[in-house]
Design a protein around this motif. Sequence first.
Motif, PDB file in Angstrom:
ATOM      1  N   GLN A 114       0.801  -1.213   0.000  1.00  0.00           N
ATOM      2  CA  GLN A 114       0.000   0.000   0.000  1.00  0.00           C
ATOM      3  C   GLN A 114       0.837   1.269   0.000  1.00  0.00           C
ATOM      4  N   GLY A 115       2.117   1.138   0.197  1.00  0.00           N
ATOM      5  CA  GLY A 115       2.979   2.311   0.215  1.00  0.00           C
ATOM      6  C   GLY A 115       3.433   2.711  -1.180  1.00  0.00           C
ATOM      7  N   ASP A 116       4.496   3.500  -1.214  1.00  0.00           N
ATOM      8  CA  ASP A 116       5.038   3.917  -2.511  1.00  0.00           C
ATOM      9  C   ASP A 116       5.848   2.771  -3.133  1.00  0.00           C
ATOM     10  N   GLU A 117       6.405   3.031  -4.295  1.00  0.00           N
ATOM     11  CA  GLU A 117       7.120   2.001  -5.056  1.00  0.00           C
ATOM     12  C   GLU A 117       8.296   1.430  -4.274  1.00  0.00           C
ATOM     13  N   GLU A 118       9.054   2.282  -3.623  1.00  0.00           N
ATOM     14  CA  GLU A 118      10.231   1.828  -2.880  1.00  0.00           C
ATOM     15  C   GLU A 118       9.838   0.908  -1.729  1.00  0.00           C
ATOM     16  N   ASN A 119       8.812   1.288  -0.966  1.00  0.00           N
ATOM     17  CA  ASN A 119       8.365   0.443   0.147  1.00  0.00           C
ATOM     18  C   ASN A 119       7.781  -0.875  -0.351  1.00  0.00           C
ATOM     19  N   ALA A 120       7.045  -0.818  -1.457  1.00  0.00           N
ATOM     20  CA  ALA A 120       6.475  -2.039  -2.023  1.00  0.00           C
ATOM     21  C   ALA A 120       7.583  -2.996  -2.457  1.00  0.00           C
ATOM     22  N   CYS A 121       8.612  -2.467  -3.104  1.00  0.00           N
ATOM     23  CA  CYS A 121       9.722  -3.315  -3.543  1.00  0.00           C
ATOM     24  C   CYS A 121      10.477  -3.911  -2.360  1.00  0.00           C
ATOM     25  N   LYS A 122      10.653  -3.130  -1.309  1.00  0.00           N
ATOM     26  CA  LYS A 122      11.312  -3.652  -0.106  1.00  0.00           C
ATOM     27  C   LYS A 122      10.486  -4.764   0.520  1.00  0.00           C
ATOM     28  N   ALA A 123       9.180  -4.558   0.610  1.00  0.00           N
ATOM     29  CA  ALA A 123       8.308  -5.571   1.207  1.00  0.00           C
ATOM     30  C   ALA A 123       8.310  -6.844   0.369  1.00  0.00           C
ATOM     31  N   ILE A 124       8.263  -6.702  -0.933  1.00  0.00           N
ATOM     32  CA  ILE A 124       8.277  -7.864  -1.824  1.00  0.00           C
ATOM     33  C   ILE A 124       9.608  -8.611  -1.696  1.00  0.00           C
ATOM     34  N   SER A 125      10.706  -7.873  -1.656  1.00  0.00           N
ATOM     35  CA  SER A 125      12.025  -8.499  -1.498  1.00  0.00           C
ATOM     36  C   SER A 125      12.133  -9.238  -0.169  1.00  0.00           C
ATOM     37  N   HIS A 126      11.587  -8.647   0.874  1.00  0.00           N
ATOM     38  CA  HIS A 126      11.635  -9.280   2.197  1.00  0.00           C
ATOM     39  C   HIS A 126      10.848 -10.592   2.198  1.00  0.00           C
ATOM     40  N   VAL A 127       9.659 -10.582   1.627  1.00  0.00           N
ATOM     41  CA  VAL A 127       8.847 -11.799   1.589  1.00  0.00           C
ATOM     42  C   VAL A 127       9.516 -12.856   0.716  1.00  0.00           C
ATOM     43  N   THR A 128      10.083 -12.449  -0.397  1.00  0.00           N
ATOM     44  CA  THR A 128      10.780 -13.393  -1.269  1.00  0.00           C
ATOM     45  C   THR A 128      11.949 -14.036  -0.527  1.00  0.00           C
ATOM     46  N   TYR A 129      12.680 -13.231   0.234  1.00  0.00           N
ATOM     47  CA  TYR A 129      13.804 -13.750   1.024  1.00  0.00           C
ATOM     48  C   TYR A 129      13.310 -14.739   2.077  1.00  0.00           C
ATOM     49  N   GLU A 130      12.238 -14.397   2.788  1.00  0.00           N
ATOM     50  CA  GLU A 130      11.705 -15.282   3.826  1.00  0.00           C
ATOM     51  C   GLU A 130      11.234 -16.608   3.233  1.00  0.00           C
ATOM     52  N   LEU A 131      10.550 -16.542   2.088  1.00  0.00           N
ATOM     53  CA  LEU A 131      10.082 -17.769   1.454  1.00  0.00           C
ATOM     54  C   LEU A 131      11.248 -18.612   0.929  1.00  0.00           C
ATOM     55  N   ALA A 132      12.280 -17.954   0.406  1.00  0.00           N
ATOM     56  CA  ALA A 132      13.457 -18.688  -0.068  1.00  0.00           C
ATOM     57  C   ALA A 132      14.164 -19.375   1.095  1.00  0.00           C
ATOM     58  N   LYS A 133      14.264 -18.684   2.208  1.00  0.00           N
ATOM     59  CA  LYS A 133      14.894 -19.264   3.398  1.00  0.00           C
ATOM     60  C   LYS A 133      14.085 -20.471   3.884  1.00  0.00           C
ATOM     61  N   SER A 134      12.781 -20.347   3.883  1.00  0.00           N
ATOM     62  CA  SER A 134      11.920 -21.442   4.306  1.00  0.00           C
ATOM     63  C   SER A 134      12.005 -22.625   3.341  1.00  0.00           C
ATOM     64  N   ALA A 135      12.049 -22.346   2.041  1.00  0.00           N
ATOM     65  CA  ALA A 135      12.154 -23.415   1.048  1.00  0.00           C
ATOM     66  C   ALA A 135      13.485 -24.143   1.179  1.00  0.00           C
ATOM     67  N   GLU A 136      14.538 -23.389   1.438  1.00  0.00           N
ATOM     68  CA  GLU A 136      15.863 -24.004   1.618  1.00  0.00           C
ATOM     69  C   GLU A 136      15.873 -24.909   2.838  1.00  0.00           C
ATOM     70  N   LYS A 137      15.277 -24.447   3.925  1.00  0.00           N
ATOM     71  CA  LYS A 137      15.217 -25.254   5.138  1.00  0.00           C
ATOM     72  C   LYS A 137      14.378 -26.514   4.905  1.00  0.00           C
ATOM     73  N   ALA A 138      13.261 -26.369   4.213  1.00  0.00           N
ATOM     74  CA  ALA A 138      12.398 -27.520   3.928  1.00  0.00           C
ATOM     75  C   ALA A 138      13.130 -28.537   3.057  1.00  0.00           C
ATOM     76  N   GLU A 139      13.878 -28.051   2.092  1.00  0.00           N
ATOM     77  CA  GLU A 139      14.627 -28.954   1.215  1.00  0.00           C
ATOM     78  C   GLU A 139      15.755 -29.661   1.973  1.00  0.00           C
ATOM     79  N   ARG A 140      16.373 -28.945   2.887  1.00  0.00           N
ATOM     80  CA  ARG A 140      17.465 -29.518   3.674  1.00  0.00           C
ATOM     81  C   ARG A 140      16.946 -30.602   4.622  1.00  0.00           C
ATOM     82  N   THR A 141      15.762 -30.402   5.208  1.00  0.00           N
ATOM     83  CA  THR A 141      15.225 -31.358   6.179  1.00  0.00           C
ATOM     84  C   THR A 141      14.308 -32.404   5.546  1.00  0.00           C
ATOM     85  N   ARG A 142      14.065 -32.290   4.248  1.00  0.00           N
ATOM     86  CA  ARG A 142      13.131 -33.199   3.580  1.00  0.00           C
ATOM     87  C   ARG A 142      13.505 -34.676   3.710  1.00  0.00           C
TER      88      ARG A 142
END
Length: 165
Positions: A114-142
């Motif tokens: 809901q913020g400006d372009e810069e805040n939206a990009c930061k939020a998207i990058s943060h979520v992408t990072y969190e999901l990548a970290k979770s996927a890596e952990k899931a793959e490691r413990t699979r």
Amino acid sequence: MLKLLGSLCVASGGALAWYIQRVERRRERDTLADLQRAFRRMGEEVRMTRTPLPVLLKALAGDCGEPAAAFFEAVSRAASGGEDLPGVWREQAEALPLRERDKSAVSALAQGLQGDEENACKAISHVTYELAKSAEKAERTRPEEEKRAAALWFSASALLVILLI
């Protein structure tokens, strides 16, 4: 003969439960991968082409698997219809077949968009990072989780078969 048939049913039930659990884990991994790709693309679109959000969400829905596509489709309809986007986003994020930590990360993105372009990009990058970290952990413990689940279901089935006989 009846005990043998009962034993076969119990063993089949254990194998079916193991298979269902395995399919659910695969669905979770596939959804994580779909969301990562979609959010990366969303970040690029917001940054480069400034595509309107309802159009972007509709396009993202076409490139994802079923759970992620349903998420983006519902949010796109809400954005097009003038509904409360953060509320619908959070509601749809809770319906995703993910772990609670991942659901809360996706849900938190509603405020960042809901913020400006810069805040939206930061939020998207943060979520992408969190999901990548979770996927890596899931793959490691699979492998360990699959072994543990197989041992649990087949041991429980074997115990019930022994008790039945």
